[in-house]
Design an enzyme around this catalytic site. Structure first.
Site, short mmCIF file in Angstrom:
data_model
loop_
_atom_site.label_atom_id
_atom_site.label_comp_id
_atom_site.label_asym_id
_atom_site.label_seq_id
_atom_site.Cartn_x
_atom_site.Cartn_y
_atom_site.Cartn_z
N ASP A 124 0.83 -1.20 0.00
CA ASP A 124 0.00 0.00 0.00
C ASP A 124 0.86 1.26 0.00
O ASP A 124 1.68 1.46 0.90
CB ASP A 124 -0.88 -0.01 1.26
CG ASP A 124 -1.77 1.22 1.34
OD1 ASP A 124 -2.69 1.32 0.50
OD2 ASP A 124 -1.54 2.08 2.21
N TYR B 253 2.45 9.78 0.17
CA TYR B 253 3.49 9.17 1.00
C TYR B 253 4.88 9.49 0.45
O TYR B 253 5.88 9.26 1.13
CB TYR B 253 3.34 7.65 1.10
CG TYR B 253 2.06 7.14 1.71
CD1 TYR B 253 1.18 7.98 2.38
CD2 TYR B 253 1.74 5.79 1.63
CE1 TYR B 253 0.01 7.49 2.94
CE2 TYR B 253 0.57 5.29 2.18
CZ TYR B 253 -0.29 6.14 2.83
OH TYR B 253 -1.44 5.64 3.37
N LYS C 242 -2.94 5.93 -4.13
CA LYS C 242 -4.12 6.76 -3.84
C LYS C 242 -3.98 8.16 -4.44
O LYS C 242 -2.90 8.76 -4.38
CB LYS C 242 -4.29 6.90 -2.33
CG LYS C 242 -4.19 5.58 -1.57
CD LYS C 242 -4.54 5.70 -0.12
CE LYS C 242 -4.17 4.44 0.63
NZ LYS C 242 -2.72 4.36 0.94
N HIS D 233 -7.84 9.06 -1.92
CA HIS D 233 -7.22 9.02 -0.59
C HIS D 233 -8.16 9.52 0.52
O HIS D 233 -8.29 8.88 1.57
CB HIS D 233 -5.92 9.84 -0.60
CG HIS D 233 -4.94 9.41 0.44
ND1 HIS D 233 -3.59 9.55 0.30
CD2 HIS D 233 -5.11 8.84 1.65
CE1 HIS D 233 -2.98 9.08 1.38
NE2 HIS D 233 -3.88 8.64 2.22
#
Ligand code: A2P
Length: 275
Positions: free
Chosen positions: A42, A47, A72, A105
């Site tokens: 993931d 990120y 996402k 997200h």
């Protein structure tokens, strides 16, 4: 072990969470996670580790087809064309031709364009750039809106879920709609769930660690936990939850740790903004 999705695809029952790993640490941790056996990885644009995830996958020597890579779309990219470009950007950073799972997200209420991002994901799936489409941090009313606009139900909703925040009502809605719940912060990091009697007792009864008891609770409830660990030994431990079964009473006692104040780390999706 796999979890079947509404569109016929399947994902592993446990995945590897990569936030907030970055740079060399991310390559190292994702690499050892792959060695430990994780195949569902993931990540997210926000990120800022998609390149590292892609690098770790290539270095692993494991066949691409074995992986389920999910990323996402951030709030700043919800407009239709931007959402398409965002997914193309993720593919380029990951070094992949197809994203296995594409999620929105956060709904980002101030932007109010998540239904456009959903239309983009529906089209990207039709065009083969994304295999499975879903959302993250959506309340039932957000889900209802995107289904209303497109007629397409997301396969996955990834939400905060741990013993202090077991998402009982949302999971019932997911079951009604045929949506799989993925759990971020599945261990309830830093909130001492390991020391709670229902977790400690279940762990002692089955000769496992508190983290294993919590992850087994997820698996038996049908949620797909995405534990993050930088430690190879804990990475292995977190996948090793198939040698025991929690009783219904143990499951209920862990779910009973839910805080009346709805204690959680993340914001409420109705007010929280992440661009
Ligand atoms: P570390 O990376 O040093 O292993 P969550 O996935 O709920 O957000 O929790 C992540 C946190 O929990 C990380 O700080 C991670 O630390 C720690 N953690 C992950 N797995 C375990 C485990 N099996 N036992 C104890 N702590 C763990």
């Amino acid at each position: 072990m796999n979890t079947a999705l509404r569109d016929g695809a399947a994902i592993p029952e446990i995945g590897f969470g990569t936030s907030p790993l970055k740079g060399k640490d991310a390559i190292r941790a994702v690499g050892s996670a792959i060695e430990a056996g994780y195949r569902l990885i993931d990540t997210a644009v926000n990120y800022e580790n998609e390149s590292e995830v892609g690098e770790a996958i290539r270095r692993s020597g494991v066949e691409r087809a074995e992986f389920v890579v999910q990323s996402k779309i951030p709030g700043r990219d919800h407009a239709y064309d931007r959402a398409v470009a965002s997914v193309r950007g993720s593919l380029s950073r990951l070094g992949l031709d197809q994203l296995d799972v594409g999620l929105i997200h956060w709904p980002n209420p101030s932007v109010d364009l998540y239904a456009d991002a959903w239309r983009a994901l529906v089209d990207l799936q039709r065009d083969g750039l994304v295999r499975v489409i879903g959302v993250s941090n959506f309340h039932p009313h957000h889900l209802a809106r995107i289904v209303d606009v497109t007629g397409v139900v997301p396969a996955i909703n990834q939400v905060e879920m741990h013993p202090y925040f077991p998402q009982v009502a949302l999971r019932a809605e997911h079951e009604r709609l045929g949506i799989i719940t993925e759990a971020w912060s599945p261990l309830g990091k830093g909130m001492n769930a390991y020391g709670e009697a229902p977790v400690r007792d279940a762990a002692a009864a089955h000769g496992v660690s508190p983290a294993q008891a919590i992850l087994r609770w997820h698996v038996q409830l049908g949620s797909v936990p995405l534990p993050k660990s930088e430690n190879p030994q804990r990475q292995r431990e977190n996948l090793d939850v198939y040698g025991f079964t929690l009783t219904d009473d143990e499951l209920a006692a862990i779910t009973g740790l839910a805080r009346a104040d709805g204690r959680r780390f993340g914001g409420d999706p109705d007010t929280h903004e992440e661009m």
